[in-house]
Scaffold this active site. Sequence first.
Site, PDB file in Angstrom:
ATOM      1  N   GLU A 231       0.854  -1.209   0.024  1.00 39.59           N
ATOM      2  CA  GLU A 231       0.121  -0.025   0.108  1.00 39.59           C
ATOM      3  C   GLU A 231       0.784   1.309  -0.054  1.00 39.59           C
ATOM      4  O   GLU A 231       0.741   2.127   1.012  1.00 39.59           O
ATOM      5  CB  GLU A 231      -0.999  -0.176   1.136  1.00 39.59           C
ATOM      6  N   GLU A 334      -4.140  -8.735  -1.599  1.00 40.71           N
ATOM      7  CA  GLU A 334      -4.927  -8.445  -0.157  1.00 40.71           C
ATOM      8  C   GLU A 334      -6.264  -8.142  -0.201  1.00 40.71           C
ATOM      9  O   GLU A 334      -6.758  -7.234  -0.871  1.00 40.71           O
ATOM     10  CB  GLU A 334      -3.973  -7.824   0.667  1.00 40.71           C
TER      11      GLU A 334
END
Length: 483
Positions: A231, A334
């Site tokens: 991220e 994810e």
Amino acid sequence: MKKNVVSALLVMACFSGFAQDSKSKPFTTSGKKIKVFTTAENTDLRLAPTASLGFKPAKQALENEVSVFVNPNKQFQTFMGIGGAITDASAEVFAKLSKEQQKEFLDAYYSKEKGIGYSLIRTTIHSSDFSSESYTYVNENDKELKSFSIDHDKKFKIPLIKEALKTAGKEMTLYASPWSPPAFMKDTKSMLKGGKLAPEFYQPWANYYVKFIQAYEKEGIPIWGITVQNEPMATQTWESCIFTAEEERDFLKKYLGPTMQKNGLENKKIVVWDHNRDLMVQRANTIYSDPEAAKYAWGMGFHWYETWNGGKPMFDNVKLVADSFPDKKLMFTEGCIEAFNPARYQFWANAERYGINMINDFNNGTVAWTDWNILLDEKGGPNHVSNFCFAPIHGDLTAKKLIYTPSYYYIGHFSKFIRPEAKRISTSASRSQLLSTTFLNTNGEMVTVVMNQSDGEIKYKLFVGDAESEITIPAHAMQTLVY
């Protein structure tokens, strides 16, 4: 696992037959039966065998019928695997289970016969939020990495990874992701709350990935690849680090790629982005349009949390990246159900979120799909910043029991039946209430997954080439058809 679940899974093993090599002959339905497995809300059906059906010559589909169309002559991407993340949190909870529960848990995920046959593992490079504390593999200010050690992981995480590998057998791919460089390498001098990798630490940080791979492989754990940064556009309260598209591109082409190559790790895959679908097109455009960076990138990882702002999943962005850069792979790295609430262990919409995302991602070119934590406790942790979430299986350490959520079974409708090296096959549904995808396994078995999002039972026709069959799917249900 409940007795009825175990018996259902054992019956499935009996159904598993071997067909001709799919590469030697065109697929045919001649002489084949459709084995139907169903999971449905408000029933006891959990990956349960519910029908064995035949084919007959197809007639023209009608507008007042519901149909699923499979064209075996149109093949797309090669399937790599489905799995979940072995985090510190998962490993710590696993260590607190009884020996019997540990065996049940390992079989539930990693056995093809007794469970759902996971073939993919993601793990973290030192700590993430799903760790009991922040930690790294080096001493503070050790820019030469002389103190590098994975001893921390040898207590919980590595033993669980080894048990998973042993249970799964040879069909297993493992990759790793960092959440943040050590604090001393960042401009903020903190692993938490974003910040950036300081320019003078680009090379030491690239060396860190190499040290990690070497250390894990010395433990007998083969590493398939790494992602550059988890991220990279999110400033989180937990371990996080910001890379703009240009910064990730330059780190990859000037440091990480060459460093991996220099250390004999050029066969290890490097996955870029590893963040939500919203900005993935811009990241792909920036990195892949630079030949010197693109040559080091196997493909792109992505998550599903772009819905944080109230919007819908942006599946079209996945397709656009696949269409724009067909030589690069796509991997879902994810997803989890956020905001843990024990009252929602059996909340069906959570499972349907998995089904919707998996079918759309596969149909848009994704080759692999990775859930987040494989196991959490009855509080949705441990998590050192209280970012508690759901996992498909929870270990209630107070009640001393394993809790299987509907998400576990929905994922299993894909992972148990679709095996590595399968080819995705052209599939479409004639009604929006149904979602569907199909893969052809290397042993010649076709696997069609059908999801009913509606409140009512639906009778639909399955058209495969010039043959058809009629099947009934309950309301809010998932079916896997094997033929």
